[in-house]
Design an enzyme around this catalytic site. Structure first.
Site, PDB file in Angstrom:
ATOM      1  N   GLN A 177      -4.296  -1.484   9.844  1.00 51.82           N
ATOM      2  CA  GLN A 177      -4.263  -2.808   9.215  1.00 51.82           C
ATOM      3  C   GLN A 177      -4.816  -3.875  10.161  1.00 51.82           C
ATOM      4  O   GLN A 177      -4.416  -3.959  11.322  1.00 51.82           O
ATOM      5  CB  GLN A 177      -2.806  -3.140   8.817  1.00 51.82           C
ATOM      6  CG  GLN A 177      -2.636  -4.448   8.090  1.00 51.82           C
ATOM      7  CD  GLN A 177      -3.276  -4.463   6.696  1.00 51.82           C
ATOM      8  OE1 GLN A 177      -3.234  -3.490   5.959  1.00 51.82           O
ATOM      9  NE2 GLN A 177      -3.892  -5.580   6.344  1.00 51.82           N
ATOM     10  N   LYS A 206       0.845  -1.203   0.000  1.00 60.23           N
ATOM     11  CA  LYS A 206       0.000   0.000   0.000  1.00 60.23           C
ATOM     12  C   LYS A 206       0.876   1.247   0.000  1.00 60.23           C
ATOM     13  O   LYS A 206       0.634   2.194  -0.757  1.00 60.23           O
ATOM     14  CB  LYS A 206      -0.931  -0.016   1.229  1.00 60.23           C
ATOM     15  CG  LYS A 206      -2.033  -1.055   1.128  1.00 60.23           C
ATOM     16  CD  LYS A 206      -2.795  -1.263   2.426  1.00 60.23           C
ATOM     17  CE  LYS A 206      -3.794  -2.411   2.287  1.00 60.23           C
ATOM     18  NZ  LYS A 206      -4.448  -2.792   3.554  1.00 60.23           N
ATOM     19  N   ASP A 239     -10.766   3.093   4.570  1.00 62.34           N
ATOM     20  CA  ASP A 239     -11.078   1.669   4.471  1.00 62.34           C
ATOM     21  C   ASP A 239     -12.589   1.444   4.458  1.00 62.34           C
ATOM     22  O   ASP A 239     -13.052   0.336   4.168  1.00 62.34           O
ATOM     23  CB  ASP A 239     -10.472   0.912   5.674  1.00 62.34           C
ATOM     24  CG  ASP A 239      -9.273   0.062   5.272  1.00 62.34           C
ATOM     25  OD1 ASP A 239      -9.122  -0.213   4.069  1.00 62.34           O
ATOM     26  OD2 ASP A 239      -8.508  -0.326   6.169  1.00 62.34           O
TER      27      ASP A 239
END
Ligand code: NAD
Length: 292
Positions: free
Chosen positions: A96, A52, A119
């Protein structure tokens, strides 16, 4: 049969984003800035976060990686989230998953400021998605939707069967495919570990989204001739003969299912790369028209 090439599609999207970033800079707008928080030393999570961050740099974004070891407390993590929420230079950030067991994942996700939740996991953003209001779509389902759109896969009136009901893939996928629009307007069946007639349902699917995390679970006799197959699964399967010691397997037995399908995503090179491209799109959206 046509391959839904996530690698090529994601490359095209990233190139479009890079052009957009250059235009923004020339117009005196802010460089998009994504931060990622990684807690613990899970190998797969480290790989995802590194990809990412690298993707951000390639598109001309700024990126920040905040790393803590597995001893990080919930309180410390909430403090980091608070700092990122209040840092005006950070447009969006992700924490994450999975987090170590001693940290309440839901509490952390709810602490992320809605406007920076690239997200799309905050309950308010999930609600906005369900209501078809502007929001950040969760990256993996968003990536699948973009791939269906770019390959002009017909969805209207189709029966979509989703295997898996997780909050990050199966559940949002079922919502997005049933929304009024394109891609969407599907009749959706969502299945899970307690479904008793799974194979009966998968055999009726015009579009089959597979996200359960069991390598090569879907076999040829479980799919209809001409079905669209989207394989979300990523499992590391031990392979001592390889350099890395493992290979990546999807949830679909590709070699036997592909000849029966009209469109199919490979693993690797299907849904995975699209997830990263979607995260970058969300970050660009989060940067909006803020001045440099
Ligand atoms: P999860 O473990 O949270 O959920 C799995 C779901 O599958 C559950 O809802 C469960 O009920 C269902 N399930 C389990 N066994 C089943 C069975 N026998 N029949 C029907 N349903 C069953 O998983 P997740 O986070 O949604 O991830 C699923 C897979 O997708 C994993 O392999 C994961 O690594 C992968 N993944 C890939 C990406 C990507 O970018 N490509 C992103 C997220 C997850």
């Amino acid at each position: 049969m046509q391959i839904l090439d996530g690698k090529a599609t994601s490359k095209a999207i990233k190139e479009e984003i890079a052009v957009e970033v250059e235009k923004r800079k020339a117009a005196g707008l802010k460089t998009p800035h994504l931060a990622a928080v990684l807690v613990g030393d899970d190998g797969a999570s480290q790989t995802y976060v590194n990809s990412k961050v690298r993707a951000c740099e390639r598109c001309g974004f700024k990126s920040t990686l905040v790393k803590r070891d597995g001893s990080c407390t919930e309180e410390e993590l909430l403090e980091i989230v608070d700092q990122l929420n209040n840092d005006d230079d950070i447009d969006g950030f992700i924490v994450q998953l999975p987090l170590p067991k001693h940290i309440n994942e839901q509490k952390v996700l709810e602490a992320v400021k809605r406007e920076k939740d690239v997200d799309g996991f905050h309950p308010e953003n999930v609600g906005r998605m369900a209501l078809n209001l502007p929001t950040f779509l969760p990256a993996t389902p968003y990536g699948i939707m973009q791939m269906l759109e770019r390959y002009e896969v017909p969805t209207q009136g189709k029966h979509a069967v989703v295997i898996g009901r997780s909050h990050i893939v199966g559940s949002p996928m079922s919502i997005l495919l049933s929304r009024n629009g394109y891609p969407g307007n599907c009749t959706v069946t969502i299945t899970h570990s307690r479904t008793t007639n799974l194979e009966e349902l998968t055999r009726e699917a015009d579009i089959l989204i597979v996200a359960l995390g069991r390598p090569e679970f879907v076999k040829a006799d479980m799919v209809k001739e001409g079905a669209v197959i989207v394989d979300v699964g990523i499992t590391r399967v031990e392979a001592p003969e390889t350099e890395k010691g493992y290979v990546i397997k999807g949830d679909v037995a590709f070699d036997e299912v592909a000849p029966k399908s009209s469109f199919i995503t490979p693993v690797p090179g299907g849904v995975g790369p699209m997830t990263i491209a979607s995260l970058l799109k969300n970050t660009l959206q989060a940067a909006g028209d803020k001045p440099a």
